[in-house]
Design a protein around this motif. Structure first.
Motif, PDB file in Angstrom:
ATOM      1  N   MET A   1     -37.030 -49.265 -38.058  1.00  0.00           N
ATOM      2  CA  MET A   1     -36.376 -50.014 -39.132  1.00  0.00           C
ATOM      3  C   MET A   1     -35.890 -49.064 -40.216  1.00  0.00           C
ATOM      4  O   MET A   1     -36.461 -48.010 -40.446  1.00  0.00           O
ATOM      5  CB  MET A   1     -37.360 -51.020 -39.754  1.00  0.00           C
ATOM      6  N   ALA A   2     -34.820 -49.486 -40.895  1.00  0.00           N
ATOM      7  CA  ALA A   2     -34.245 -48.633 -41.942  1.00  0.00           C
ATOM      8  C   ALA A   2     -35.233 -48.362 -43.049  1.00  0.00           C
ATOM      9  O   ALA A   2     -35.324 -47.268 -43.588  1.00  0.00           O
ATOM     10  CB  ALA A   2     -32.979 -49.299 -42.500  1.00  0.00           C
ATOM     11  N   SER A   3     -36.058 -49.380 -43.402  1.00  0.00           N
ATOM     12  CA  SER A   3     -37.007 -49.198 -44.492  1.00  0.00           C
ATOM     13  C   SER A   3     -38.010 -48.096 -44.170  1.00  0.00           C
ATOM     14  O   SER A   3     -38.345 -47.274 -45.022  1.00  0.00           O
ATOM     15  CB  SER A   3     -37.740 -50.520 -44.770  1.00  0.00           C
ATOM     16  N   THR A   4     -38.501 -48.078 -42.925  1.00  0.00           N
ATOM     17  CA  THR A   4     -39.436 -47.038 -42.509  1.00  0.00           C
ATOM     18  C   THR A   4     -38.765 -45.667 -42.530  1.00  0.00           C
ATOM     19  O   THR A   4     -39.361 -44.668 -42.929  1.00  0.00           O
ATOM     20  CB  THR A   4     -39.959 -47.346 -41.090  1.00  0.00           C
ATOM     21  N   LYS A   5     -37.498 -45.623 -42.118  1.00  0.00           N
ATOM     22  CA  LYS A   5     -36.761 -44.364 -42.110  1.00  0.00           C
ATOM     23  C   LYS A   5     -36.643 -43.789 -43.515  1.00  0.00           C
ATOM     24  O   LYS A   5     -36.886 -42.597 -43.745  1.00  0.00           O
ATOM     25  CB  LYS A   5     -35.375 -44.586 -41.513  1.00  0.00           C
ATOM     26  N   TYR A   6     -36.274 -44.646 -44.488  1.00  0.00           N
ATOM     27  CA  TYR A   6     -36.087 -44.162 -45.854  1.00  0.00           C
ATOM     28  C   TYR A   6     -37.420 -43.742 -46.471  1.00  0.00           C
ATOM     29  O   TYR A   6     -37.496 -42.759 -47.211  1.00  0.00           O
ATOM     30  CB  TYR A   6     -35.427 -45.246 -46.719  1.00  0.00           C
ATOM     31  N   LYS A   7     -38.462 -44.464 -46.142  1.00  0.00           N
ATOM     32  CA  LYS A   7     -39.776 -44.096 -46.660  1.00  0.00           C
ATOM     33  C   LYS A   7     -40.201 -42.737 -46.102  1.00  0.00           C
ATOM     34  O   LYS A   7     -40.733 -41.892 -46.827  1.00  0.00           O
ATOM     35  CB  LYS A   7     -40.799 -45.172 -46.272  1.00  0.00           C
ATOM     36  N   THR A   8     -39.926 -42.523 -44.818  1.00  0.00           N
ATOM     37  CA  THR A   8     -40.268 -41.239 -44.186  1.00  0.00           C
ATOM     38  C   THR A   8     -39.460 -40.106 -44.788  1.00  0.00           C
ATOM     39  O   THR A   8     -39.984 -39.009 -45.037  1.00  0.00           O
ATOM     40  CB  THR A   8     -40.015 -41.321 -42.673  1.00  0.00           C
ATOM     41  N   MET A   9     -38.187 -40.353 -45.033  1.00  0.00           N
ATOM     42  CA  MET A   9     -37.337 -39.326 -45.633  1.00  0.00           C
ATOM     43  C   MET A   9     -37.846 -38.930 -47.013  1.00  0.00           C
ATOM     44  O   MET A   9     -37.877 -37.747 -47.374  1.00  0.00           O
ATOM     45  CB  MET A   9     -35.893 -39.835 -45.726  1.00  0.00           C
ATOM     46  N   LEU A  10     -38.253 -39.935 -47.801  1.00  0.00           N
ATOM     47  CA  LEU A  10     -38.756 -39.637 -49.138  1.00  0.00           C
ATOM     48  C   LEU A  10     -40.071 -38.874 -49.059  1.00  0.00           C
ATOM     49  O   LEU A  10     -40.305 -37.935 -49.833  1.00  0.00           O
ATOM     50  CB  LEU A  10     -38.932 -40.933 -49.940  1.00  0.00           C
ATOM     51  N   ALA A  11     -40.930 -39.260 -48.127  1.00  0.00           N
ATOM     52  CA  ALA A  11     -42.204 -38.553 -47.955  1.00  0.00           C
ATOM     53  C   ALA A  11     -41.971 -37.102 -47.559  1.00  0.00           C
ATOM     54  O   ALA A  11     -42.647 -36.189 -48.057  1.00  0.00           O
ATOM     55  CB  ALA A  11     -43.052 -39.264 -46.901  1.00  0.00           C
ATOM     56  N   ASN A  12     -40.995 -36.866 -46.691  1.00  0.00           N
ATOM     57  CA  ASN A  12     -40.684 -35.493 -46.283  1.00  0.00           C
ATOM     58  C   ASN A  12     -40.175 -34.671 -47.450  1.00  0.00           C
ATOM     59  O   ASN A  12     -40.530 -33.493 -47.604  1.00  0.00           O
ATOM     60  CB  ASN A  12     -39.655 -35.511 -45.151  1.00  0.00           C
ATOM     61  N   ALA A  96     -42.006 -54.732 -49.669  1.00  0.00           N
ATOM     62  CA  ALA A  96     -41.118 -54.530 -50.817  1.00  0.00           C
ATOM     63  C   ALA A  96     -39.832 -53.858 -50.398  1.00  0.00           C
ATOM     64  O   ALA A  96     -38.756 -54.194 -50.870  1.00  0.00           O
ATOM     65  CB  ALA A  96     -41.827 -53.689 -51.890  1.00  0.00           C
ATOM     66  N   VAL A  97     -39.930 -52.883 -49.484  1.00  0.00           N
ATOM     67  CA  VAL A  97     -38.728 -52.203 -49.012  1.00  0.00           C
ATOM     68  C   VAL A  97     -37.794 -53.192 -48.354  1.00  0.00           C
ATOM     69  O   VAL A  97     -36.598 -53.226 -48.599  1.00  0.00           O
ATOM     70  CB  VAL A  97     -39.100 -51.080 -48.031  1.00  0.00           C
ATOM     71  N   SER A  98     -38.340 -54.021 -47.473  1.00  0.00           N
ATOM     72  CA  SER A  98     -37.513 -54.978 -46.753  1.00  0.00           C
ATOM     73  C   SER A  98     -36.807 -55.935 -47.691  1.00  0.00           C
ATOM     74  O   SER A  98     -35.624 -56.216 -47.557  1.00  0.00           O
ATOM     75  CB  SER A  98     -38.386 -55.754 -45.759  1.00  0.00           C
TER      76      SER A  98
END
Length: 388
Positions: A1-12, A96-98
Motif C-alpha cells: 500500500m502507498a501508506s506503508t511505502k511512504y512510512k518506510t521512505m520516511l523511516a529510511n 491515520a495514513v490511510s
C-alpha cells in the motif's frame, strides 16, 4: 500500500540522518532543527500525526540560526523516541495514513484583502484549521486580481488599504459579482455608524469591527458560506458553464500554452507526494510540466526560466544552503511577476516569517502538514489568471 511505502521512505530517511550524526561527536544545532522541521511537515502530510506533533514540540528546544554544537550523546534519547514511532505496532498510525491519503480537500474558499499582514495571517490560520481555504492580498490591486481570477466564495475587505479605498474596491467587487450572490464583508477599526451605513449602501453584506473575535469570525464565515452555496448553486453553475464554453472555444483557436510547476523542497518524500498528485491533472487548455529541485541553490543556478512560459513555484521555507525566503527574493527581484506565481510551503509557526514571505512577494502559503490534494487544488485556482 502507498501508506506503508511512504512510512518506510520516511523511516529510511530518518535512519540515514541518524547514521550521519553517529559519525560525529557533535551535531550542529541548526541541523537538528532542520531535521525536526522536516519530520513535522512530512510526517503530518502522510498521516503520522503523533510523530508530527512530537516533532513540532521538539522544535521549541532548538534554534534554526544557532551555530552551537550538540553532543551526540545528548541526542540519543531523541533518536530512540523517533525510532519507536516506526517500530511500534500501534495501529492508529497506519489508519491515520490511510485516512489522510483518501480525504478530499475542502472546496470553501475565502479571499482576505487586508494590509495588516499579521491580522490576515491569523484569519488564514484560524479558518484553514476549520477546513476553509484562504488566500491573502495585502493591497487592493492584488485583491482585485485574485477576485477576478480565483473566483472566491466570499471576500473580506479592510476599509483602509495602501493603494485603494476599501469602499471603492467593494463597489467594484459587488458590481462584478451580482449574479454570484457573493458575501462581501467590510472590516475596519473605525466602526462609526456612517461607515456601517455606507458599507451597506455600496453592496457589502456585513460590516465587522476590529478587533475581531476569531471564534465569532469562524462561525460567521461558515454561516455566510452555507448561505452562498444554497442560493447560488444553480445560477453559478449555469454562468460558469457558459463562460467555460466560451474559465474553451477561445483557447481552441490558440496554440497550447505551457505551465511549469516547480517543486523546490529538500524533502524528497514531499516532492514525490506532490508530483504524484499532479500526475492525475490533465488540463486541456495548456501543457503541464513538473520539475523538482532538492534545494534552493540548485534551482536558482539552473536555466529554469523561459519568458514565453508560465510558472507555479512551490517553495519550501526551510532548506540547507539557501533559505526559502532567499529564493523568493531572488525570483521576485530578477523575473517578471505576471507569469510566475509563488506559494510557500512552511512548517514554521513563526507568524513574522509568514508575514515577511507575503510582503516579499509570495502569492500564497500552505502550512505543513497538508493534504497533497489540497496543494493541487490551490495551484489550479492560483494559475487560472495565466490562461484567461
Amino acid at each position: 500500500m502507498a501508506s506503508t511505502k511512504y512510512k518506510t521512505m520516511l523511516a529510511n530517511r530518518m535512519e540515514q540522518e541518524f547514521s550521519r550524526w553517529q559519525t560525529q561527536q557533535h551535531v550542529q544545532e541548526r541541523d537538528v532543527y532542520r531535521f525536526l522541521h522536516t519530520m513535522k511537515g512530512t510526517a503530518g502530510t502522510i498521516g503520522l500525526m503523533d510523530l508530527s506533533v512530537f516533532s513540532g514540540n521538539q522544535l521549541e528546544f532548538y534554534s534554526e540560526d544557532s551555530k552551537a554544537l550538540v553532543p551526540f550523546q545528548k541526542l540519543t534519547p531523541l533518536m530512540e523516541t523517533f525510532t519507536a514511532f516506526f517500530t511500534s505496532d500501534e495501529p492508529v498510525l497506519a489508519a491515520a495514513v490511510s485516512s489522510f491519503e483518501n480525504a478530499a480537500p475542502k472546496e470553501s474558499f475565502v479571499l482576505v484583502i487586508d494590509a495588516d499582514a499579521n491580522f490576515a495571517a491569523a484569519v488564514k490560520e484560524t479558518l484553514e484549521a476549520q477546513g476553509v481555504s484562504v488566500v491573502i492580498a495585502l493591497d487592493g490591486k492584488k485583491g482585485l486580481e485574485f477576485f477576478n481570477t480565483l473566483l472566491p466564495q466570499m471576500v473580506i475587505v479592510d476599509r483602509n488599504l495602501p493603494d485603494a479605498d476599501g469602499f471603492d474596491l467593494v463597489t467594484q467587487i459587488h458590481e462584478a459579482a451580482k449574479t454570484r450572490f457573493l458575501p462581501i464583508a467590510v472590516i475596519s477599526a473605525d466602526d462609526r455608524i456612517e461607515n456601517r451605513i455606507q458599507a451597506m449602501e455600496i453592496g457589502a453584506t456585513d460590516f465587522i469591527a476590529k478587533p475581531v473575535d476569531m471564534a465569532f469570525l469562524t462561525a460567521y464565515v461558515r454561516n455566510r458560506l452555507r448561505s452562498q452555496e444554497a442560493i447560488s448553486q444553480g445560477t453559478l453553475y449555469d454562468g460558469l458553464t457558459a463562460a467555460a464554453q466560451i474559465i474553451h472555444d477561445k483557447d481552441e483557436k490558440e496554440l497550447k500554452r505551457h505551465l511549469n510547476i516547480i517543486i523546490v523542497d529538500d524533502d524528497s518524500l514531499v516532492r514525490k507526494l506532490i508530483t504524484k498528485q499532479f500526475a492525475g491533472w490533465k488540463p486541456e487548455e495548456f501543457d503541464l510540466h513538473i520539475a523538482e529541485y532538492p534545494e534552493g541553490a540548485s534551482f536558482v543556478e539552473s536555466d529554469w526560466y523561459k519568458p514565453e512560459e508560465n510558472y507555479m513555484i512551490l517553495l519550501d521555507g526551510v532548506m540547507p544552503k539557501m533559505d526559502g525566503l532567499e529564493v523568493l527574493n531572488h525570483v521576485r527581484s530578477r523575473y517578471p511577476h505576471d507569469n510566475i506565481i509563488i506559494s510557500m510551503l512552511t512548517s514554521r509557526n513563526n507568524e513574522a516569517d509568514i508575514v515577511l514571505a507575503l510582503k516579499s512577494g509570495a502569492d500564497d502559503y500552505i502550512v505543513k502538514p497538508f493534504y497533497a490534494q489540497e496543494v493541487v487544488a490551490r495551484v489550479q485556482r492560483l494559475t487560472k489568471r495565466m490562461f484567461k
